[in-house]
Scaffold this motif. Structure first.
Motif, PDB file in Angstrom:
ATOM      1  N   HIS A  44      17.437 -35.673 -40.279  1.00 11.83           N
ATOM      2  CA  HIS A  44      17.022 -34.394 -39.911  1.00 11.83           C
ATOM      3  C   HIS A  44      18.314 -33.421 -40.109  1.00 11.83           C
ATOM      4  O   HIS A  44      19.094 -33.674 -38.991  1.00 11.83           O
ATOM      5  N   GLU A  81      19.999 -31.993 -36.914  1.00 10.21           N
ATOM      6  CA  GLU A  81      20.275 -33.048 -35.674  1.00 10.21           C
ATOM      7  C   GLU A  81      21.638 -33.605 -36.274  1.00 10.21           C
ATOM      8  O   GLU A  81      21.912 -34.744 -36.606  1.00 10.21           O
ATOM      9  N   ARG A 126      15.939 -29.070 -40.591  1.00 12.42           N
ATOM     10  CA  ARG A 126      15.533 -30.494 -40.539  1.00 12.42           C
ATOM     11  C   ARG A 126      15.329 -31.045 -41.692  1.00 12.42           C
ATOM     12  O   ARG A 126      15.199 -32.325 -41.855  1.00 12.42           O
ATOM     13  N   HIS A 154      19.518 -39.786 -34.573  1.00 13.50           N
ATOM     14  CA  HIS A 154      18.912 -38.340 -34.671  1.00 13.50           C
ATOM     15  C   HIS A 154      19.439 -37.608 -33.171  1.00 13.50           C
ATOM     16  O   HIS A 154      20.139 -37.921 -32.583  1.00 13.50           O
ATOM     17  N   GLU A 155      18.722 -36.213 -33.197  1.00  8.39           N
ATOM     18  CA  GLU A 155      18.808 -35.610 -31.862  1.00  8.39           C
ATOM     19  C   GLU A 155      17.370 -35.145 -31.606  1.00  8.39           C
ATOM     20  O   GLU A 155      16.585 -35.187 -32.176  1.00  8.39           O
ATOM     21  N   GLU A 202      18.551 -41.263 -30.223  1.00 14.58           N
ATOM     22  CA  GLU A 202      18.078 -39.873 -30.181  1.00 14.58           C
ATOM     23  C   GLU A 202      19.385 -39.284 -29.230  1.00 14.58           C
ATOM     24  O   GLU A 202      19.235 -39.675 -27.830  1.00 14.58           O
TER      25      GLU A 202
END
Ligand SMILES: [Zn+2]
Length: 839
Positions: free
Chosen positions: A134, A137, A211, A250-251, A327
């Protein structure tokens, strides 16, 4: 103890403050390591420190290429280009000695999945590490700079041990186009005096945000369908190496801390072995230890799940590998206020760096155990495959070779063995045609992956899903398929998967015909109308020169066209080749059924189509449609942005598509403007919750079936689960199809599987001919739906076409273009476009 904690906190804070003031690469790197001075740091190459600015994809690539040239630990390859032409790079990182024999190592590694007895104790482990699928992120991709530097430059026994026993496949940017788009946003809004206020423009990207990829797809849903160029490169590398661990950085929301898998224990796909989760948890102890050391908060076994195999951290689990999701709470821009205090971009990068490193530390220590797991996984699969009562699967659409080919293409990308159909065959009441059907033997290495792609599942241990609950591929492609007890229908194995072909049977002085069933028929028709040629569509079936033609057959007369007979033949020949269809030349207009000059052929206009995009429109849905028109059918589509829609002249458009929309687009003013345009002859097509907006503004009269569920005996702490269980996150349902209605043209069967991820249920019209698509009384084919919604969906209709003034309004409650792999329902939108006037 307290004292030590206090000192630690002080140290962390000092380090933190230091990082804010003058950012230094040492902030990320482990302490007490010396570095090879001949290896350039990121700052020396890209001109800024890691975390000072958001790295653009160009700079990221430049650094990785420079690093690869400077280090004999790294080789680099370009695996293709994104839609925007950016390189899709992969770094292979290990010792120079391993590099000398890299192909031998790879072959020996692959043998683990083929041979249950070869000793694995001395083999290296393969770890695939990828970042920022994404694009917005970004901490992952930015951490990749420091991480690659560390792997190239660090000296000492620890890095030697790691590189000696590990082949690292480093994918610096899973989503180059999205990363670039986001970096532009964050950097152009950065102030010299960093602004942590959440209201700052820096933290509010313009639509559609970074994203997604170029066509606004969430690429972390495409690992199984493999429809996008970035995924193709990735999946190719995956099968080339069969890595033991694959990580996906990810974030998440700014107020969150850091998550690493395992996720929710009750939401693991049943085809994933228990041992996979146990090893994930053991690897997790290394992340915990490393994050403890730098004082970062974290959690696991919550929120995220391991269910849909189209996600990067779950796809590996059905392939004998271990997928791990990370994440990080997002600073989004450079610094942001959060519930955990000021969250800086460098802090987020450091957590990603730290867990990238703890992953390979775990891999080094757990190497033999994880290699043995992979070996035993394939042992188990082989036993399962040999015992399987189902010996093969056959799938195909006797009238649509291209759609069938595209499903086979997915199998091919996943290295699944399949065969041609030996001969035309009738199997359980369905006709399978050689060349438009394939046979997949079940006794093969990818047995479990095939199951994951073909199975229908309607019972679940949990009623919550992070993503879709069903993706049964033969249903998504609307192909006939059947489990077979033997291999008698299998022809030769397909080893050289050839591209699709098309042709015109011969030259005609009278007319040409092609049926509407083939997937690329709309591409051909659009090319014909774009050229200014006249074409008509048959509203009834007929038989001509011994061949049957179904509803929706396209007829191109030779007489009175802008091209002469020779030119027309040549043009149609190119059209047939490019669209992979067969166009039949006929010598007479006299048929059994409607003759070619009959009024039951409706003329087809050249279309000029626009789609609403921008603020208030769901970008995924809009992007799927844009991608369908642009890349599959070569149909021009004007993107009308909601921001200037009010000022745009609509009079030249034949069709306007309103994808799923919300809030700011759904104004009275926009409704009035669209309504005026429809009344003057336009075809308006609305999707999902645009349907409710149309109804409210009296574009179309619909009655919705609503659920009346109230919570009884549900305590407060179960509210989320209670509400979540009512979400239809994505499941597959069966509808009856009236093939004589223009919306049903080009479909062979009287039933159609549909994908649905809304709870909008329309009551059927009292006149049956107005319900050409209607859910059956027991429609669930695959996936999860609550009991309450099961009652609402039965016999409801997902489609309606109504006239209004000189125009018409066409609505779909379901997403017929889902994620680029729902080939089976793509034709519905094409039918609305080309045959809307006949509805
Ligand atoms: Zn993400």
């Amino acid at each position: 103890m307290k004292k030590i904690v206090l000192i630690l906190i002080t140290l962390v804070c000092l380090q933190f403050a230091h990082a804010q003031k003058s950012l230094d690469l040492n902030y990320y790197l482990p302490q007490g390591v010396t570095y090879d001075q001949t290896i350039p740091t990121p700052k020396e190459i890209i001109g800024h420190e890691v975390g000072e600015w958001h790295v653009t994809h160009d700079k990221l690539m430049f650094y990785m290429q420079t690093l690869a040239a400077a280090s004999d630990r790294i080789s680099i390859e370009n695996r293709g280009a994104t839609f925007e032409g950016r390189p899709i790079l992969l770094l292979t990182i290990t010792t120079p000695e391993n590099h000398q024999n890299i192909d031998q190592i790879r072959k020996e590694h692959l043998a683990i999945t083929e041979n249950g007895t070869i000793p694995v104790d001395d083999m290296p482990i393969v770890v695939y590490q990828g970042f920022s699928i994404h694009g917005n992120e970004p901490s992952g991709a930015n951490a990749g700079l420091a991480y690659a530097y560390y792997l190239a430059a660090a000296q000492g026994p620890e890095i030697d041990a790691i590189l000696n026993s590990t082949i690292i496949l480093l994918d610096p940017s899973f989503n180059p186009d999205g990363l670039q788009r986001f970096a532009y946003w964050a950097n152009t809004n950065k102030a010299q005096n960093l602004i942590a206020d959440n209201n700052d423009r820096e933290y509010h990207e313009v639509w559609p945000g970074g994203r997604t990829n170029h066509y606004w797809f969430d690429m972390n849903r495409d690992w199984l369908p493999v429809q996008l160029p970035e995924s193709r490169a990735r999946i190719k590398s995956f099968h080339k190496w069969m890595p033991n661990i694959l990580t996906d950085h990810h974030e998440m929301g700014t107020n969150s801390t850091f998550f690493f898998q395992p996720g929710e224990p009750t939401r693991v796909h049943p085809l994933t072995p228990k041992m996979n989760q146990e090893l994930t948890a053991e690897i997790g102890t290394y992340h915990a230890k490393a994050l403890d050391k730098i004082g970062s908060l974290y959690y696991s076994e919550e929120n995220y799940d391991d269910y849909y195999y189209g996600k990067g951290s779950t796809f590996p689990d059905v392939n004998g590998s271990i997928g791990i999701l990370f994440e990080q709470g997002s600073s989004r821009g450079h610094i942001q206020e959060s519930e955990n205090g000021l969250l800086t971009f460098p802090f987020t990068i450091r957590n990603q760096f730290t867990t990238a490193l703890s992953t390979i530390q775990a891999a080094t220590v757990m190497r033999a155990k994880i290699l043995k797991y992979q070996q035993s996984f394939y042992n188990d699969v082989r036993n399962e495959a040999a015992r399987s009562k189902t010996k093969a699967l056959v799938f195909g659409d006797s009238k649509d070779a291209a759609k069938t080919w595209h499903l086979a293409e997915i199998l091919n990308r996943h290295k699944i063995t399949f065969h041609e159909l030996a001969d035309d065959a009738n199997i359980s009441g369905r006709f399978y045609k050689k060349g438009a059907a394939y046979v997949v033997p079940m006794n093969q290495k990818n047995h479990r992956l095939i199951k994951a792609m073909f199975e229908k599942r309607t019972t679940f241990t949990d009623s919550l899903f992070y993503d879709i609950s069903a993706w049964t591929f033969p249903l998504a492609f609307n192909v006939d398929y059947k489990e077979l007890p033997n291999l008698s229908n299998a022809g030769p194995e397909v080893t050289d998967f050839k591209p699709l072909k098309g042709k015109v049977t011969s030259q005609s002085g009278y007319a040409y015909l092609f049926e509407w069933n083939e997937y690329y028929a709309p591409k051909a028709l659009n090319r014909i109308t774009e050229k200014g040629l006249r074409a008509k569509v048959a509203k009834s079936p007929f038989t001509l020169e011994g061949k049957k033609y179904d509803y929706g057959t396209i007829m191109i007369p030779v007489q009175n066209q802008s091209l002469n007979a020779d030119e027309l033949h040549a043009f149609l020949q190119r059209t047939a080749e490019q669209s992979h269809i067969e166009i039949t030349a006929v010598g007479t207009g006299l048929t059994r059924g409607i003759d070619l000059g009959s009024n039951d052929f409706d003329p087809i206009k050249k279309q000029k189509i626009a789609i609403l995009v921008g603020e208030g429109i769901r970008s995924y849905d809009a992007g799927e449609i844009w991608h369908l028109f642009d890349t599959r059918y070569n149909i021009k589509l004007t993107k009308l942005d909601a921001s200037y829609f009010g000022r745009a002249d609509l009079s030249t458009y034949t069709d306007i598509i309103v994808p799923s929309s919300y809030g700011s687009f759904q104004t009275k003013k926009n409704a009035v403007k669209l309504k005026t345009w429809v009344k003057n002859g336009g075809t308006l097509i609305g999707y999902r919750n645009a349907v409710e907006w149309f109804e409210k503004n009296e574009f179309v009269q619909l009655k919705f079936k609503k659920d009346t569920l109230v919570a009884k005996n549900i305590p407060f702490d179960q509210k989320r689960d209670f509400l979540g269980a009512q979400v239809t996150g994505g499941a597959i349902f069966e509808a009856k199809l009236d093939r004589s209605h223009p919306i049903g043209y080009g479909y062979k069967n009287n039933t159609l599987p549909l994908f649905r991820n809304t709870n909008i249920y329309i009551e059927p019209d009292k006149n049956s001919y107005n319900n050409p698509i209607q859910y059956t009384s027991n429609p669930l084919l695959s996936g999860y739906i609550s009991e309450e919604n099961t009652k609402l969906i039965k016999n409801s209709v997902p489609f309606r076409a109504n006239r209004m003034g000189k125009g018409r309004v066409i609505v779909f409650t379901d997403n017929t273009n889902f994620r680029a792999f729902w080939y089976g329902t793509n034709k519905l939108l094409m039918n609305a476009i080309f045959f809307g006037e006949s509805m």
